[in-house]
Design an enzyme around this catalytic site. Structure first.
Site, PDB file in Angstrom:
ATOM      1  N   LYS A 211       0.814  -1.245  -0.022  1.00  0.00           N
ATOM      2  CA  LYS A 211       0.052   0.158   0.008  1.00  0.00           C
ATOM      3  C   LYS A 211       0.542   1.231   0.049  1.00  0.00           C
ATOM      4  O   LYS A 211       0.763   2.146  -0.664  1.00  0.00           O
ATOM      5  CB  LYS A 211      -0.980  -0.014   1.159  1.00  0.00           C
ATOM      6  CG  LYS A 211      -1.910   1.291   1.351  1.00  0.00           C
ATOM      7  CD  LYS A 211      -2.754   0.985   2.545  1.00  0.00           C
ATOM      8  CE  LYS A 211      -3.527   2.325   2.846  1.00  0.00           C
ATOM      9  NZ  LYS A 211      -4.209   2.369   3.894  1.00  0.00           N
ATOM     10  N   GLU A 217      10.364  -4.550   4.444  1.00  0.00           N
ATOM     11  CA  GLU A 217      10.573  -5.964   4.074  1.00  0.00           C
ATOM     12  C   GLU A 217      10.411  -6.227   2.486  1.00  0.00           C
ATOM     13  O   GLU A 217      10.959  -6.833   1.918  1.00  0.00           O
ATOM     14  CB  GLU A 217       9.344  -6.821   4.917  1.00  0.00           C
ATOM     15  CG  GLU A 217       9.941  -7.199   6.410  1.00  0.00           C
ATOM     16  CD  GLU A 217       9.222  -6.158   7.118  1.00  0.00           C
ATOM     17  OE1 GLU A 217       8.818  -4.968   6.692  1.00  0.00           O
ATOM     18  OE2 GLU A 217       8.872  -6.180   8.281  1.00  0.00           O
ATOM     19  N   GLY A 272      -5.033  -1.794   4.924  1.00  0.00           N
ATOM     20  CA  GLY A 272      -4.262  -3.109   4.520  1.00  0.00           C
ATOM     21  C   GLY A 272      -4.655  -4.167   4.959  1.00  0.00           C
ATOM     22  O   GLY A 272      -5.020  -5.358   3.986  1.00  0.00           O
ATOM     23  N   ARG A 273      -5.146  -4.354   6.076  1.00  0.00           N
ATOM     24  CA  ARG A 273      -5.952  -5.767   6.625  1.00  0.00           C
ATOM     25  C   ARG A 273      -7.278  -6.065   5.931  1.00  0.00           C
ATOM     26  O   ARG A 273      -7.784  -6.785   6.108  1.00  0.00           O
ATOM     27  CB  ARG A 273      -5.991  -5.983   7.946  1.00  0.00           C
ATOM     28  CG  ARG A 273      -6.336  -4.693   8.840  1.00  0.00           C
ATOM     29  CD  ARG A 273      -6.040  -4.870  10.417  1.00  0.00           C
ATOM     30  NE  ARG A 273      -6.423  -3.768  10.863  1.00  0.00           N
ATOM     31  CZ  ARG A 273      -5.838  -2.708  11.098  1.00  0.00           C
ATOM     32  NH1 ARG A 273      -4.660  -2.601  10.425  1.00  0.00           N
ATOM     33  NH2 ARG A 273      -6.266  -1.575  11.983  1.00  0.00           N
ATOM     34  N   GLU A 358      -4.687  -6.696  14.743  1.00  0.00           N
ATOM     35  CA  GLU A 358      -4.146  -5.391  14.208  1.00  0.00           C
ATOM     36  C   GLU A 358      -5.322  -4.436  14.460  1.00  0.00           C
ATOM     37  O   GLU A 358      -5.030  -3.167  14.782  1.00  0.00           O
ATOM     38  CB  GLU A 358      -3.517  -5.579  13.059  1.00  0.00           C
ATOM     39  CG  GLU A 358      -2.424  -4.440  12.833  1.00  0.00           C
ATOM     40  CD  GLU A 358      -1.907  -4.624  11.306  1.00  0.00           C
ATOM     41  OE1 GLU A 358      -0.448  -4.811  11.506  1.00  0.00           O
ATOM     42  OE2 GLU A 358      -2.542  -4.012  10.316  1.00  0.00           O
ATOM     43  N   HIS A 389      -5.539 -33.532  17.764  1.00  0.00           N
ATOM     44  CA  HIS A 389      -4.174 -34.393  18.430  1.00  0.00           C
ATOM     45  C   HIS A 389      -3.166 -33.555  18.831  1.00  0.00           C
ATOM     46  O   HIS A 389      -2.039 -33.776  18.951  1.00  0.00           O
ATOM     47  CB  HIS A 389      -4.059 -35.366  17.275  1.00  0.00           C
ATOM     48  CG  HIS A 389      -5.005 -36.136  16.864  1.00  0.00           C
ATOM     49  ND1 HIS A 389      -5.205 -37.487  17.455  1.00  0.00           N
ATOM     50  CD2 HIS A 389      -5.988 -36.034  16.081  1.00  0.00           C
ATOM     51  CE1 HIS A 389      -6.190 -37.927  16.794  1.00  0.00           C
ATOM     52  NE2 HIS A 389      -6.718 -37.021  16.124  1.00  0.00           N
ATOM     53  N   LYS A 513       9.529  -1.115  14.120  1.00  0.00           N
ATOM     54  CA  LYS A 513      10.132  -0.872  12.826  1.00  0.00           C
ATOM     55  C   LYS A 513      11.191   0.199  13.015  1.00  0.00           C
ATOM     56  O   LYS A 513      12.226   0.136  12.525  1.00  0.00           O
ATOM     57  CB  LYS A 513       8.891  -0.141  12.043  1.00  0.00           C
ATOM     58  CG  LYS A 513       7.945  -1.054  11.321  1.00  0.00           C
ATOM     59  CD  LYS A 513       7.138  -0.291  10.385  1.00  0.00           C
ATOM     60  CE  LYS A 513       5.839  -1.050  10.298  1.00  0.00           C
ATOM     61  NZ  LYS A 513       4.791  -0.195   9.372  1.00  0.00           N
TER      62      LYS A 513
HETATM   63  O1  F6P Z   1       2.200  -4.085   9.854  1.00  0.00           O
HETATM   64  C1  F6P Z   1       1.640  -2.757   9.626  1.00  0.00           C
HETATM   65  C2  F6P Z   1       1.306  -2.831   8.275  1.00  0.00           C
HETATM   66  O2  F6P Z   1       1.195  -1.562   8.181  1.00  0.00           O
HETATM   67  C3  F6P Z   1      -0.035  -3.596   8.110  1.00  0.00           C
HETATM   68  O3  F6P Z   1      -1.215  -2.819   8.530  1.00  0.00           O
HETATM   69  C4  F6P Z   1       0.055  -3.640   6.614  1.00  0.00           C
HETATM   70  O4  F6P Z   1      -0.878  -4.410   5.946  1.00  0.00           O
HETATM   71  C5  F6P Z   1       1.393  -4.164   6.303  1.00  0.00           C
HETATM   72  O5  F6P Z   1       2.292  -3.464   7.292  1.00  0.00           O
HETATM   73  C6  F6P Z   1       2.101  -3.844   4.877  1.00  0.00           C
HETATM   74  O6  F6P Z   1       1.923  -2.504   4.647  1.00  0.00           O
HETATM   75  P1  F6P Z   1       1.991  -2.249   2.916  1.00  0.00           P
HETATM   76  O7  F6P Z   1       0.993  -2.829   2.182  1.00  0.00           O
HETATM   77  O8  F6P Z   1       2.152  -0.647   2.994  1.00  0.00           O
HETATM   78  O9  F6P Z   1       3.450  -2.631   2.431  1.00  0.00           O
END
Ligand code: F6P
Length: 549
Positions: A211, A217, A272-273, A358, A389, A513
């Site tokens: 987003k 990452e 995002g979620r 979240e 199990h 972060k």
């Molecule tokens: O973990 C925090 C967060 O902002 C989430 O809400 C989001 O889904 C994720 O990081 C990834 O963010 P982006 O889509 O901006 O890479």
């Protein structure tokens, strides 16, 4: 009193009434509730779309449900719901609208943000995705060397990974089996390594899903993916045929080197979620095709409409949200298990963890004050029968109250062989047996009647009284998946509304972060990090020693 003029939740008469009701309820057993009401098994059920919801095995009476609905009315859950659907900026800490429901609105709907109808933009992106997905699926979109795309790798994390990764697993039986679709999220290089080691770069498309397009990452993995591709194809121009982006941030996408013509847009009013039915679902759409994707959106819409219009008495997301409040706030339950009896739902609970934890893992209310009541539960669980199990022992005979959702389907997926289809009744026998055992248990008298020696009677007794919801559908289809996800989205909404927290921000992930950025130079260069605490300083020194630095 809250700063916003509302009475503090735990000081409302509705809350007090529930606390009193809980005290009176303390010794009630599900066995008594069923004995007192023979119609309970069929009476405590609801239907939404294809989902049949049985809530009879909950520690509730009509009176409990009435009191819970009064709490929802007192906290104006439906008022906030209507504001959300109208596009008001209910995400107050980020000053944003919350409009994932607009992502599945029909073409002719009108949903305005800042006076602009967002629905035409939603459908323009869906159409662009459909066009692209069809070109990849048909082989018309080729890689840089002219070879057909056979592998799709989605690079993203959190909401830019969990949704499509989960849905791809759920809908595997609907996917093009000729395509290899993988999901890379972890900044651990092993993730990208394992996802790409057996792939041919000339046949691989990377979908960079972010987003913000600033998530470390994703940007790191995307950069490594580009190196992997260019090492093999040796031509910078290859990026245009092998990389597309899903983002709200065109500037950063261009900076990374992806042509914005190959970018699929979404908007800041999509959390995002809550984003996997936006452009973030492109990998899924390539896998299942645009028609199936649209069926999934139709499923979302069925539950959206239900949540928006059904009266409180039959509103399923409201009910599920309130049941969670009953256990979390009045029975001290700390966690909530989601136990799907479908192997295809193996990633469903992981997806719900972000959606729920979240969203509602907050201790500060909308008014900026610390809450004085429990908020979101720990959400966990894996598919049955495997969990039976492993950890079900604790649910049955441990000391904790763990409300659980059991999700199952009447039909096995169509492509299984007859022999494998025949296993389905055994799977579902377990599904029904578990909620029965959890609710009703086994009394000492019943154990003794089986001839169990006295010293083992206590060990073999099941107290029961463990609450569960059963969610049953005929079969697992794209529409049913959409219905299930929307059901949980709105359940989480209901709880956040009652607790008076902002379910749509996630400030709690920021500190880690920032600290990671500060600590990294200490690992790589041994740099001094001003103000680093003693424990972390010594751990960093140990790490460097172990790495021979
Ligand atoms: O973990 C925090 C967060 O902002 C989430 O809400 C989001 O889904 C994720 O990081 C990834 O963010 P982006 O889509 O901006 O890479």
């Amino acid at each position: 009193m809250n700063a916003d003029g509302r009475t503090r939740l735990n000081q409302t008469p509705e809350w007090t009434a529930l606390a009193k009701h809980h005290e009176e309820f303390a010794d009630t057993h599900l066995r008594d509730l069923f004995a007192a009401n023979p119609g309970r098994g069929s009476g405590y059920t609801l239907q939404v779309g294809d989902l049949f919801i049985d809530y009879s095995k909950h520690l509730v009476t009509d009176e409990t449900l009435r009191l819970l609905r009064e709490l929802a009315a007192a906290t104006d859950v439906f008022g906030l719901r209507d504001a959300m659907f109208r596009g008001e900026k209910i995400n107050t800490t980020e000053n944003r609208a919350v409009l994932h429901t607009a992502l599945r609105a029909p073409r002719d709907a009108v949903v305005e943000v800042d006076g602009e109808n967002v629905v035409p933009g939603v459908h323009a992106v869906l159409d662009k995705m459909a066009d692209f997905a069809e070109r990849v699926r048909s082989g018309e979109w080729t890689g840089h060397t002219g070879r057909r795309i056979r592998n799709v790798v989605n690079v993203g994390i959190g909401g830019s990974d969990l949704g499509p990764a989960m849905a791809y697993e759920v809908l595997r039986a609907f996917t093009d089996r000729e395509l290899t679709v993988r999901f890379v999220s972890n900044v651990d290089g092993a993730d990208l390594h394992e996802a790409t080691r057996d792939l041919d770069p000339a046949e691989t498309l990377f979908i960079i899903a972010s987003k913000t397009f600033t998530t470390i990452e994703t940007v790191t993995n995307a950069t490594s993916a580009r190196t992997w591709l260019l090492d093999a194809l040796g031509d910078e121009a290859a990026v245009a045929k092998h990389f597309v982006a899903l983002s709200t941030n065109a500037e950063k996408v261009a900076e990374f080197g992806i042509d914005t013509a190959n970018m699929f847009e979404f908007w800041d009013w999509v959390g995002g979620r809550y984003s996997y039915d936006s452009a973030i679902g492109l990998s899924l759409m390539i896998a299942i095709g645009p028609d199936r994707f649209r069926e999934m959106l139709d499923g979302f819409r069925i539950v959206d409409e239900h949540f928006r219009t059904a009266p409180a008495e039959s509103n399923v997301p409201l009910l599920l949200g309130l049941l969670g409040i009953w256990y979390g706030n009045f029975h001290d339950a700390q966690s909530h298990a989601v136990l799907p009896y479908s192997h295809y739902l193996s990633k469903f609970t992981a997806y719900l963890q972000q959606l729920d934890m979240e969203s509602n893992g907050k201790y500060v209310g909308r008014d900026g004050r610390a809450v004085e009541w429990q908020t979101g539960p720990v959400v966990w669980g894996t598919p049955g029968t495997n969990g039976q199990h492993a950890y079900y022992q604790l649910i049955h005979q441990g000391t904790k109250l763990i409300p659980a959702d059991f999700i199952g389907f009447a039909e096995p997926v169509a492509e299984l062989s007859d022999e494998l289809k025949a296993q389905h009744d055994l799977l579902m026998a377990n599904f029904f047996a578990q909620t029965q055992a959890l609710a009703f248990g086994k009394t000492p008298e019943e154990v003794r009647a089986e001839g169990v020696p006295d010293e083992l009677v206590a060990h073999k007794t099941f107290k029961g009284n463990h609450p569960t919801t059963t969610i049953l559908a005929r079969e697992l289809t794209p529409s049913v998946l959409g219905q299930l996800v929307a059901l949980y989205e709105h359940k989480v909404f209901v709880q956040g509304a009652v607790w008076n927290i902002d379910s749509f921000d996630q400030w709690g992930v920021e500190l880690g972060k920032v600290l990671a950025k500060r600590v990294e130079p200490a690992l790589t260069e041994g740099a001094e990090v001003p103000g680093l605490d003693a424990s972390t300083t010594s751990l960093v020194a140990k790490y460097r020693e172990l790495r021979g630095r």
